[in-house]
Each structure stands twice: as C-alpha cells, then as structure tokens.
Scaffold this motif. Structure first.
Motif, PDB file in Angstrom:
ATOM      1  N   ASP A   1       0.843  -1.364  -0.023  1.00 42.57           N
ATOM      2  CA  ASP A   1       0.120  -0.187  -0.184  1.00 42.57           C
ATOM      3  C   ASP A   1       0.780   1.352  -0.063  1.00 42.57           C
ATOM      4  OD1 ASP A   1      -2.272   1.698   0.419  1.00 42.57           O
ATOM      5  OD2 ASP A   1      -1.673   1.905   2.520  1.00 42.57           O
TER       6      ASP A   1
ATOM      7  N   ASN B   1      -0.630  -4.919   0.612  1.00 46.13           N
ATOM      8  CA  ASN B   1      -1.830  -4.474   0.096  1.00 46.13           C
ATOM      9  C   ASN B   1      -2.742  -6.043  -0.179  1.00 46.13           C
ATOM     10  OD1 ASN B   1      -0.971  -6.156  -2.129  1.00 46.13           O
ATOM     11  ND2 ASN B   1      -0.587  -4.305  -3.604  1.00 46.13           N
ATOM     12  N   ARG B   2      -3.949  -5.982  -0.753  1.00 45.81           N
ATOM     13  CA  ARG B   2      -4.791  -6.858  -0.728  1.00 45.81           C
ATOM     14  C   ARG B   2      -4.038  -8.323  -1.560  1.00 45.81           C
ATOM     15  NH1 ARG B   2     -10.341  -7.428  -0.540  1.00 45.81           N
ATOM     16  NH2 ARG B   2     -10.684  -5.369  -0.578  1.00 45.81           N
TER      17      ARG B   2
ATOM     18  N   ASP C   1     -12.182  -2.484  10.805  1.00 45.82           N
ATOM     19  CA  ASP C   1     -12.866  -1.207  10.223  1.00 45.82           C
ATOM     20  C   ASP C   1     -12.817  -0.204  11.157  1.00 45.82           C
ATOM     21  OD1 ASP C   1     -14.412  -0.449   7.728  1.00 45.82           O
ATOM     22  OD2 ASP C   1     -15.270   0.574   9.491  1.00 45.82           O
TER      23      ASP C   1
ATOM     24  N   HIS D   1      -9.119  14.756   3.331  1.00 49.74           N
ATOM     25  CA  HIS D   1      -8.611  13.755   2.928  1.00 49.74           C
ATOM     26  C   HIS D   1      -7.249  13.464   3.871  1.00 49.74           C
ATOM     27  CE1 HIS D   1     -11.805  11.693   0.742  1.00 49.74           C
ATOM     28  NE2 HIS D   1     -12.225  12.793   0.288  1.00 49.74           N
TER      29      HIS D   1
ATOM     30  N   ASP E   1      -5.775  10.704   5.787  1.00 42.96           N
ATOM     31  CA  ASP E   1      -4.756   9.813   5.326  1.00 42.96           C
ATOM     32  C   ASP E   1      -3.630   9.690   6.461  1.00 42.96           C
ATOM     33  OD1 ASP E   1      -5.572   9.423   2.887  1.00 42.96           O
ATOM     34  OD2 ASP E   1      -4.495  11.017   1.923  1.00 42.96           O
TER      35      ASP E   1
ATOM     36  N   ARG F   1      -3.419  -3.385   4.474  1.00 43.52           N
ATOM     37  CA  ARG F   1      -4.440  -2.626   4.253  1.00 43.52           C
ATOM     38  C   ARG F   1      -5.191  -2.864   3.017  1.00 43.52           C
ATOM     39  NH1 ARG F   1      -4.473   3.410   1.811  1.00 43.52           N
ATOM     40  NH2 ARG F   1      -6.473   3.956   2.323  1.00 43.52           N
ATOM     41  N   LEU F   2      -6.412  -3.148   3.216  1.00 46.22           N
ATOM     42  CA  LEU F   2      -7.314  -3.584   1.980  1.00 46.22           C
ATOM     43  C   LEU F   2      -7.751  -2.400   1.008  1.00 46.22           C
ATOM     44  CD1 LEU F   2      -9.139  -6.566   3.404  1.00 46.22           C
ATOM     45  CD2 LEU F   2      -6.905  -6.563   2.570  1.00 46.22           C
ATOM     46  N   GLY F   3      -7.970  -1.212   1.808  1.00 44.36           N
ATOM     47  CA  GLY F   3      -8.447  -0.280   0.967  1.00 44.36           C
ATOM     48  C   GLY F   3      -9.379   0.556   1.902  1.00 44.36           C
ATOM     49  N   GLY F   4      -9.365   1.926   1.682  1.00 43.82           N
ATOM     50  CA  GLY F   4     -10.130   2.813   2.499  1.00 43.82           C
ATOM     51  C   GLY F   4      -9.525   2.806   4.153  1.00 43.82           C
ATOM     52  N   ASP F   5     -10.499   2.549   5.095  1.00 43.22           N
ATOM     53  CA  ASP F   5     -10.241   2.278   6.462  1.00 43.22           C
ATOM     54  C   ASP F   5     -10.293   0.839   6.852  1.00 43.22           C
ATOM     55  OD1 ASP F   5     -13.042   2.273   6.142  1.00 43.22           O
ATOM     56  OD2 ASP F   5     -13.135   2.834   8.071  1.00 43.22           O
ATOM     57  N   GLU F   6     -10.119  -0.206   5.863  1.00 45.44           N
ATOM     58  CA  GLU F   6     -10.096  -1.369   6.036  1.00 45.44           C
ATOM     59  C   GLU F   6      -8.912  -2.125   6.337  1.00 45.44           C
ATOM     60  OE1 GLU F   6     -12.402  -2.964   2.927  1.00 45.44           O
ATOM     61  OE2 GLU F   6     -14.269  -2.470   3.916  1.00 45.44           O
TER      62      GLU F   6
END
Length: 525
Positions: A96, A103-104, A131, A144, A148, A170-175
């Motif tokens: 990420d 990342n995912r 989350d 933003h 961040d 971190r998968l994305g966003g706040d996940e």
C-alpha cells in the motif's frame, strides 16, 4: 568515476562487496582457462569512486592471445537504476503506497501460505478484519489529508500490536486485516484483539482537532472455520459487521449463524432497493399536542415500508440497514419530500398552522449534500420553511463541533425548526446545547416509560425540563401512554407531548379525520 590513468593503482578486491568477490574471482579463472569462449554473465556489487555501491552485471572474455590486449577483459553495465525501478514496481504491486503495509494481493498470498501450513500441521491461525468506526465522517469534515494521516498512524499502531511473523495489511479505505500465523486457540486470538482495541482506542490530533478513534474487529479461526482464503475473508468481514452491530469498539468471533443472517441481510437489501425504485414507502403521522391549549400543533412523520407480503413494516425493522448501506440518503430525500407535500395538503384541508417533524440520522445529516437537499426540497415543494421541524439524533452532538455549528446555523437561517431528539440517551454535551441554535429538545421515551414508578426517571425528566427552561428551549415528551405520565409532565412544566395516549401514527386519511374530531372535543379530559 575513477581516473583512468590510475586504474592500475586500484585494489579491485576492496571495491567489490565481500559476498560477491569469490564469484567474481571464479568467473575470472574460468575465463582464463576458456580462451575465445563466451562466458556466462556474472553480477556483483561494486563501489564507485564516491564509495557508493552499484549493482553491476557483466562478462569476462579471455583475450590473452589477442595482440594489443593480451589480457582478460571484464565488460560491466550499471543495473542500479533498473534494480531500483524493479524494486519500486514490486512495492507498487504488493504494498500500500500510503501506509507501506502489504496490499490485498500480497496479503491473500500470505494468507494462502498460512492456510496450507495450518492444514498440514493442524496448528491454528487467526484472521482479523478491522474497520475504523466513523472514518468517513473524519474524511468529510476534516478532509482527506487528515484521513490519510490517521490511516498512517493506525498502520503504525497495528504493527506494534503483532509479532514479526504475523502480517498486517490495508485492503483499502479504512479496512485493515491482521493475520496471526500461529496461535494456541481462540483465547490467544482474543487477547491480541483486546490489545489492538486498547492501542487504537485513543484520541489523535488532526488538523487542530482532537479526534477519537475506535475500531470494530471480526475474527475467524484457521482451519476451524474454513480452509478457503475467500471464505475466510468473508467470515472475518461478517464478524466485523457483527461487532459494529454490538455497539462498535469491540471484537466478535465468526459463528455459522452470521452466514445465515448475512444471506437474509442481502435479501432485505435487494428488497429495499426494489422498494425504493417502485416507491413503496409511505408516511404515517403521529399528532403532537400542546399541553396548555390541549390542541394538536403538529405531527411527526414516521416512515413505513409497504411490503407486498408483510404489509406495513415499521422503520425500526429496516432503517439501520438502510443507514449502513447508504440507501438512507435516497430514502431520506424521498421521505422529506413526501412530508413537505403533506404540509401543503394539510393547508388545503384547512389546517394551516400545523408543523411537520421529520427524523434524520447522523449519516444523513453529516452527508456533504444534506444542506443542499433541505434547501432544494423546500424550494421545489414550495412549503414554508417555518412549518418544517428537523429532528436531529442526540449522538449528533459527538460530531465535529465546528462543522455541526456551521450546518445548524445555516439550517436555522433557512427558517426551519431544529429539534434535538432522544435527549438523555447516551452522552450529550451541555456546552453544545448552549452554543448550537436549537429550538426544541425531546425527552427520550425511555424516561417517560418509567414515570411515575421509577424515581430516577421522574428526577431526570424534571431536571431536563428545568434545564430546557433555563436555556429557553421548548420541551417535548414522546412516548406518553398513560394519564399518570401526562399528569406528571404537566405538573413539571412540559410544554408539548405525543404518544399513543393521544393517537397512534395515522395514515393521511385517518389523520384528517383525527384533526377534525379534535376540534370538536378536547384531547385531554
């Protein structure tokens, strides 16, 4: 970078990385014994004149019998920038860019490896899905950049909560996800989850604002719950949603019942979307009574779903799902527009002074388009703004004070009445009550329900009414069902009331009939 005239003075061994010198030397010996033969490429890290290490690749060629050369030639090319580019491509592909976490894609590879190992050895592992609670609100209110900064801080905290052999991504966003590669069982996984909750449950300074951070965590056990990577991710996600339903800032382990509930939830979500498209939602209206004049002075709109099989479904059974899925934004606009149109219908029927109260959730109010929505619907329907009452949930006072004040001042300037709903439920800032342009507060029906049998409830209700008088706020008691409750509220100085004692929520036709009858005979005898 060296002076060509002084090459003969160089100590080549000192320039080559110690680990690479044996290979370089062996390649030289091979070239000497194989004159004229194309030798395989060799790589080595070699320092330049400035002492910086460069990644080099080249070949030795024996030219001992070539006139004018009589030596072994080493041809090198600098791969440093290419290696750096390859490393950057690898980083972009598997990490990420904001937090530096996996990342995912990389995480799924690691999870796959842990699943295979756990399957062979039988040793448990655990997957956690995290989350951040209320992250969208931080992004919307503080920007933003602040969001961040929070994500980077959370990533650091998570790294400090797990062992080196564990993985955080971190998968994305706040996940975020955490993979505990080896655990003794559910108790050990639970302790790690508790550590994460303690570490993340704190306040951070973002853009000159103190922001509270909490997290909801879902946990699934490997290989007990599943040996499939996709299924494990789904189970951890379901458990995380269960943690949110349980009040957030907690962790929940996956159970098979969650799978059944998720299937029902998806079905209901699809039904909600269809109902929105087919305009299957209606409003019912509960009268609000002035306790001095004993007349109806307004109504509160309650949303109902006209379900083809279940009949009229009350909002309590679907509003949380609509809120979580974001459908509440469209549904809220539809309901507000319908309420404004009803105000005009009541005027044409001769009830020109009645006010219309409409409920909104925190998600609706903090949506960036909320103020524009209110302005647009009021303008398009032609309703007088002073006939509209917006009921705001008490938890709204926990939002960013600056943002909240700006919004409520703008709404107040528009001319609508602002009601703070469910006062007394949860924490509520008295400073906010004093500083915000509120007109009315509603006592939470939980206190009214226990009057007069619970001394604590009567004391709280009396204190709220007295406080409201000091702040020049009107008090409404909702959920009134008995004459004893009504008698107490009148004696305590409560101005307005609503509840089943006066009337259940009514559809449009029944409301008109009720209003006509109440002019013929007083509601309270």
């Amino acid at each position: 970078g060296f002076d060509p005239d002084r090459v003969s003075e160089l100590d080549f061994k000192s320039l080559v990385h110690p680990e690479d010198w044996p290979g370089l030397r062996q390649a030289f010996k091979d070239a000497v014994t194989s004159p004229g033969k194309q030798m395989p490429a060799v790589r080595a890290r070699i320092n330049n004149a400035g002492g910086q290490c460069r990644e080099m690749e080249g070949t030795f060629t024996s030219m001992l019998r070539v006139p004018g050369v009589t030596g072994v030639v080493l041809s090198l090319r600098d791969l440093t920038q290419l290696k750096a580019a390859q490393s950057e491509l690898h980083r972009l592909a598997f990490f990420d860019p904001l937090t530096g976490l996996a990342n995912r894609q990389l995480f799924r590879d690691r999870l796959n490896g842990v699943v295979h190992r756990s399957r062979r050895s039988g040793e448990p592992a655990a997957l956690m899905y995290l989350d951040l609670d209320g992250f969208k609100r931080i992004n919307d209110t503080l920007g933003h950049d602040a969001g961040d900064e929070l994500l980077k801080q959370v990533a650091e905290w998570l790294r400090g909560c797990v062992r080196e052999e564990d993985s955080v991504a971190r998968l994305g966003g706040d996940e975020f996800v955490v993979l505990l590669s080896r655990v003794s069982g559910t108790e050990a996984a639970g302790k790690v989850a508790e550590t994460i909750l303690r570490r993340l449950c704190q306040r951070v300074r973002l853009n000159d604002h103190d922001v509270g951070v909490t997290v909801s965590i879902g946990v699934t056990m490997i290989p007990h719950d599943s040996e499939d990577v996709g299924t494990l991710m789904k189970y951890a996600d379901l458990a995380m949603y269960r943690a949110k339903e349980m009040g957030r800032n907690n962790y929940q382990f996956f159970t098979p019942a969650m799978n059944i509930k998720a299937a029902r939830r998806m079905l209901q979500q699809e039904e909600l979307m269809t109902a929105l498209q087919e305009d299957r939602f209606v409003l019912h209206y509960q009268p609000k009574v002035d306790l001095v004049s004993q007349k109806v002075i307004g109504v509160e709109a309650f949303l109902r779903w006209h379900h083809p099989e279940k009949g009229l479904v009350p909002a309590q059974q679907f509003i949380n799902l609509a809120d979580e899925t974001g459908l509440i934004i469209r549904l809220g606009e539809q309901a507000f527009r319908q309420a404004c149109i009803q105000v005009q219908a009541l005027e044409r029927a001769g009830f020109e002074s009645l006010k219309m109260a409409v409920n909104f959730s925190v998600r609706q109010i903090t949506d960036t388009g909320f103020l524009d929505l209110i302005r647009r619907v009021v303008t398009e329907t032609g309703v007088a703004a002073d006939r509209i009452e917006l009921e705001l949930p008490a938890e709204l006072l926990n939002e960013d004070p600056r943002m909240l004040r700006e919004l409520l001042v703008a709404l107040n300037d528009l001319g609508v009445c602002l009601i703070l709903d469910d006062f007394g439920k949860g924490s509520c800032s008295l400073v906010a009550l004093q500083q915000l342009p509120l007109d009315v507060i509603k006592i939470d029906h939980g206190f009214i329900r226990d009057i007069p049998y619970n001394v604590s409830a009567t004391d709280v209700a009396s204190a709220v009414i007295a406080l409201a008088h000091k702040l020049h706020l009107t008090v409404v008691a909702e959920g009134v069902e008995t004459m004893q409750q009504l008698a107490f509220l009148k004696s305590a100085g409560c101005a307005q009331s609503q509840g089943n004692l006066f009337s259940y929520p009514l559809d449009e036709d029944a409301l008109i009939g009720f209003l006509i009858r109440q002019y013929e005979k007083p509601l309270i005898s």
